[in-house]
Design a protein around this motif. Sequence first.
Motif, PDB file in Angstrom:
ATOM      1  N   LYS A   1       0.813  -1.215   0.000  1.00 54.35           N
ATOM      2  CA  LYS A   1       0.000   0.000   0.000  1.00 54.35           C
ATOM      3  C   LYS A   1       0.847   1.267   0.000  1.00 54.35           C
ATOM      4  N   VAL A   2       1.915   1.274   0.795  1.00 51.67           N
ATOM      5  CA  VAL A   2       2.744   2.476   0.895  1.00 51.67           C
ATOM      6  C   VAL A   2       3.822   2.521  -0.177  1.00 51.67           C
ATOM      7  N   GLY A   3       3.892   1.482  -0.999  1.00 48.82           N
ATOM      8  CA  GLY A   3       4.809   1.517  -2.132  1.00 48.82           C
ATOM      9  C   GLY A   3       6.219   1.079  -1.829  1.00 48.82           C
ATOM     10  N   TYR A   4       6.407   0.233  -0.785  1.00 49.46           N
ATOM     11  CA  TYR A   4       7.740  -0.293  -0.552  1.00 49.46           C
ATOM     12  C   TYR A   4       8.136  -1.187  -1.722  1.00 49.46           C
ATOM     13  N   PRO A   5       9.420  -1.214  -2.054  1.00 50.30           N
ATOM     14  CA  PRO A   5       9.858  -2.075  -3.160  1.00 50.30           C
ATOM     15  C   PRO A   5       9.506  -3.529  -2.879  1.00 50.30           C
ATOM     16  N   PHE A   6       8.873  -4.157  -3.829  1.00 53.48           N
ATOM     17  CA  PHE A   6       8.458  -5.544  -3.631  1.00 53.48           C
ATOM     18  C   PHE A   6       8.478  -6.264  -4.965  1.00 53.48           C
ATOM     19  N   GLU A   7       9.217  -7.361  -5.001  1.00 55.93           N
ATOM     20  CA  GLU A   7       9.272  -8.201  -6.182  1.00 55.93           C
ATOM     21  C   GLU A   7       8.443  -9.448  -5.905  1.00 55.93           C
ATOM     22  N   SER A   8       7.366  -9.605  -6.644  1.00 58.06           N
ATOM     23  CA  SER A   8       6.454 -10.731  -6.407  1.00 58.06           C
ATOM     24  C   SER A   8       7.141 -12.037  -6.792  1.00 58.06           C
ATOM     25  N   ASP A   9       7.673 -12.717  -5.811  1.00 60.12           N
ATOM     26  CA  ASP A   9       8.265 -14.018  -6.062  1.00 60.12           C
ATOM     27  C   ASP A   9       7.705 -15.000  -5.046  1.00 60.12           C
ATOM     28  N   TRP A  10       8.196 -16.234  -5.104  1.00 63.93           N
ATOM     29  CA  TRP A  10       7.612 -17.286  -4.289  1.00 63.93           C
ATOM     30  C   TRP A  10       8.157 -17.320  -2.878  1.00 63.93           C
ATOM     31  N   VAL A  11       9.230 -16.588  -2.561  1.00 67.22           N
ATOM     32  CA  VAL A  11       9.879 -16.711  -1.256  1.00 67.22           C
ATOM     33  C   VAL A  11       8.939 -16.294  -0.130  1.00 67.22           C
ATOM     34  N   ILE A  12       8.358 -15.098  -0.252  1.00 69.06           N
ATOM     35  CA  ILE A  12       7.490 -14.599   0.813  1.00 69.06           C
ATOM     36  C   ILE A  12       6.241 -15.463   0.933  1.00 69.06           C
ATOM     37  N   PHE A  13       5.699 -15.900  -0.194  1.00 69.24           N
ATOM     38  CA  PHE A  13       4.501 -16.725  -0.146  1.00 69.24           C
ATOM     39  C   PHE A  13       4.804 -18.099   0.440  1.00 69.24           C
ATOM     40  N   THR A  14       5.996 -18.621   0.184  1.00 70.02           N
ATOM     41  CA  THR A  14       6.388 -19.873   0.822  1.00 70.02           C
ATOM     42  C   THR A  14       6.481 -19.690   2.329  1.00 70.02           C
ATOM     43  N   THR A  15       7.019 -18.553   2.763  1.00 72.20           N
ATOM     44  CA  THR A  15       7.109 -18.263   4.195  1.00 72.20           C
ATOM     45  C   THR A  15       5.725 -18.226   4.827  1.00 72.20           C
ATOM     46  N   LEU A  16       4.780 -17.542   4.171  1.00 72.57           N
ATOM     47  CA  LEU A  16       3.421 -17.462   4.702  1.00 72.57           C
ATOM     48  C   LEU A  16       2.743 -18.833   4.696  1.00 72.57           C
ATOM     49  N   ILE A  17       2.967 -19.600   3.637  1.00 70.97           N
ATOM     50  CA  ILE A  17       2.382 -20.941   3.578  1.00 70.97           C
ATOM     51  C   ILE A  17       2.939 -21.808   4.698  1.00 70.97           C
ATOM     52  N   ASN A  18       4.251 -21.730   4.918  1.00 71.31           N
ATOM     53  CA  ASN A  18       4.859 -22.463   6.031  1.00 71.31           C
ATOM     54  C   ASN A  18       4.246 -22.053   7.358  1.00 71.31           C
ATOM     55  N   GLY A  19       4.067 -20.732   7.530  1.00 75.62           N
ATOM     56  CA  GLY A  19       3.484 -20.235   8.776  1.00 75.62           C
ATOM     57  C   GLY A  19       2.076 -20.749   8.986  1.00 75.62           C
ATOM     58  N   LEU A  20       1.281 -20.766   7.936  1.00 78.64           N
ATOM     59  CA  LEU A  20      -0.088 -21.274   8.050  1.00 78.64           C
ATOM     60  C   LEU A  20      -0.108 -22.762   8.377  1.00 78.64           C
ATOM     61  N   ILE A  21       0.779 -23.506   7.743  1.00 80.14           N
ATOM     62  CA  ILE A  21       0.833 -24.950   8.006  1.00 80.14           C
ATOM     63  C   ILE A  21       1.233 -25.218   9.447  1.00 80.14           C
ATOM     64  N   HIS A  22       2.267 -24.539   9.923  1.00 80.88           N
ATOM     65  CA  HIS A  22       2.745 -24.761  11.288  1.00 80.88           C
ATOM     66  C   HIS A  22       1.753 -24.292  12.337  1.00 80.88           C
ATOM     67  N   ASN A  23       0.830 -23.427  11.930  1.00 84.97           N
ATOM     68  CA  ASN A  23      -0.210 -22.972  12.847  1.00 84.97           C
ATOM     69  C   ASN A  23      -1.552 -23.649  12.565  1.00 84.97           C
ATOM     70  N   ASN A  24      -1.481 -24.818  11.911  1.00 78.22           N
ATOM     71  CA  ASN A  24      -2.654 -25.661  11.662  1.00 78.22           C
ATOM     72  C   ASN A  24      -3.755 -24.927  10.899  1.00 78.22           C
ATOM     73  N   GLN A  25      -3.356 -24.151   9.903  1.00 76.85           N
ATOM     74  CA  GLN A  25      -4.315 -23.448   9.057  1.00 76.85           C
ATOM     75  C   GLN A  25      -4.113 -23.876   7.600  1.00 76.85           C
ATOM     76  N   LEU A  26      -4.287 -25.182   7.374  1.00 78.30           N
ATOM     77  CA  LEU A  26      -3.976 -25.744   6.062  1.00 78.30           C
ATOM     78  C   LEU A  26      -4.939 -25.262   4.985  1.00 78.30           C
ATOM     79  N   ARG A  27      -6.207 -25.078   5.322  1.00 74.79           N
ATOM     80  CA  ARG A  27      -7.152 -24.600   4.312  1.00 74.79           C
ATOM     81  C   ARG A  27      -6.739 -23.222   3.804  1.00 74.79           C
ATOM     82  N   GLU A  28      -6.326 -22.360   4.729  1.00 72.11           N
ATOM     83  CA  GLU A  28      -5.871 -21.031   4.329  1.00 72.11           C
ATOM     84  C   GLU A  28      -4.600 -21.125   3.486  1.00 72.11           C
ATOM     85  N   ALA A  29      -3.735 -22.116   3.826  1.00 69.30           N
ATOM     86  CA  ALA A  29      -2.506 -22.298   3.049  1.00 69.30           C
ATOM     87  C   ALA A  29      -2.819 -22.710   1.615  1.00 69.30           C
ATOM     88  N   VAL A  30      -3.793 -23.602   1.452  1.00 70.44           N
ATOM     89  CA  VAL A  30      -4.186 -24.035   0.111  1.00 70.44           C
ATOM     90  C   VAL A  30      -4.775 -22.867  -0.678  1.00 70.44           C
TER      91      VAL A  30
END
Length: 313
Positions: A142-171
């Motif tokens: 939103k504030v325009g910080y530099p961001f390159e849409s790649d899989w690293v951050i999304f993998t981190t979030l997916i890992n976080g959801l899995i480890h917190n038992n939120q698999l549906r959200e991860a999918v």
Amino acid sequence: MSPIKCRFQIQSLIQHLHYHRRYSCNSPNFKVKFDYYDDHHLLAYVREQCQSGFHDLEFPLSLFRQLMDLPRRPSIIDFNRLFSAVVKSKHLKPHSTVISLFRELDLWGVRPDSHSIGIITNCYCHLGRVDFGFSFLGKSLKVGYPFESDWVIFTTLINGLIHNNQLREAVKLLDKAVVKLGIEPSHVTYGTMIKGLCSVGDNAGALRLLRRMNFRPSGCKPDLVMYSTLNDSLCNDTLLDEALTFFSVMKTAPDVLTYTSIIRGLFNVCRKRDAKEMLGEMSESNIVPNVTTYSMLVDMHCKDGMMDEAESV
């Protein structure tokens, strides 16, 4: 040698000795006090310590303060390097500290980059606050910080959801990253998802994900690790018929771990003849049993009271 060149070499030698005398301590109670000709010495020293790792939080905090005190403040790359090294020391539980330091950088006008966003997101996930990770990512966009849409951050979030038992959200996040944002996940992302689904017994979900990967015209295809993960999960849940069906349609040649899982599963449901046939098929495929395979065979024979067969193995 000219007097000017001689004087320059003497100064360089004194500077070198002074640097090594002052920068040789890395104890918990030691606070580095730099006396340098320019900021290159401090930055070089920070890089060296980041490679060595940290044993406490006080020392990297001291380095951070001195980086902030430099007349010419370093770039975000130097801070990322320091924070990445701190986060690797998970036993120190540094995640809340790193988040606070990033907030301080933001107040001083040091803008995070894509790597910074990944580090902070990872810290929030380790603290069990994946929602804060999403919020920070949204704020960054939103504030325009530099961001390159790649899989690293999304993998981190997916890992976080899995480890917190939120698999549906991860999918859902995986689908959104692939379909809506056009981000191509890596084998790490898919492998993490399949492992997470199998760990909670959702073998059907893992199988659907593998099929989706196979049917996609481009992108990552299932590898042997993914197949073996699902196959092992099916065998552990005594779903042998499903495991054997899946085994027969695997797109990748099975390895010793895959065969070992199938043979163990067959023994567990008292299908000894099928297990021996599978062992023979393994030999015909020129796949040599390893220690795990032999240990499993000895264990299974002993449990069935077949001591002669166990000794033969």
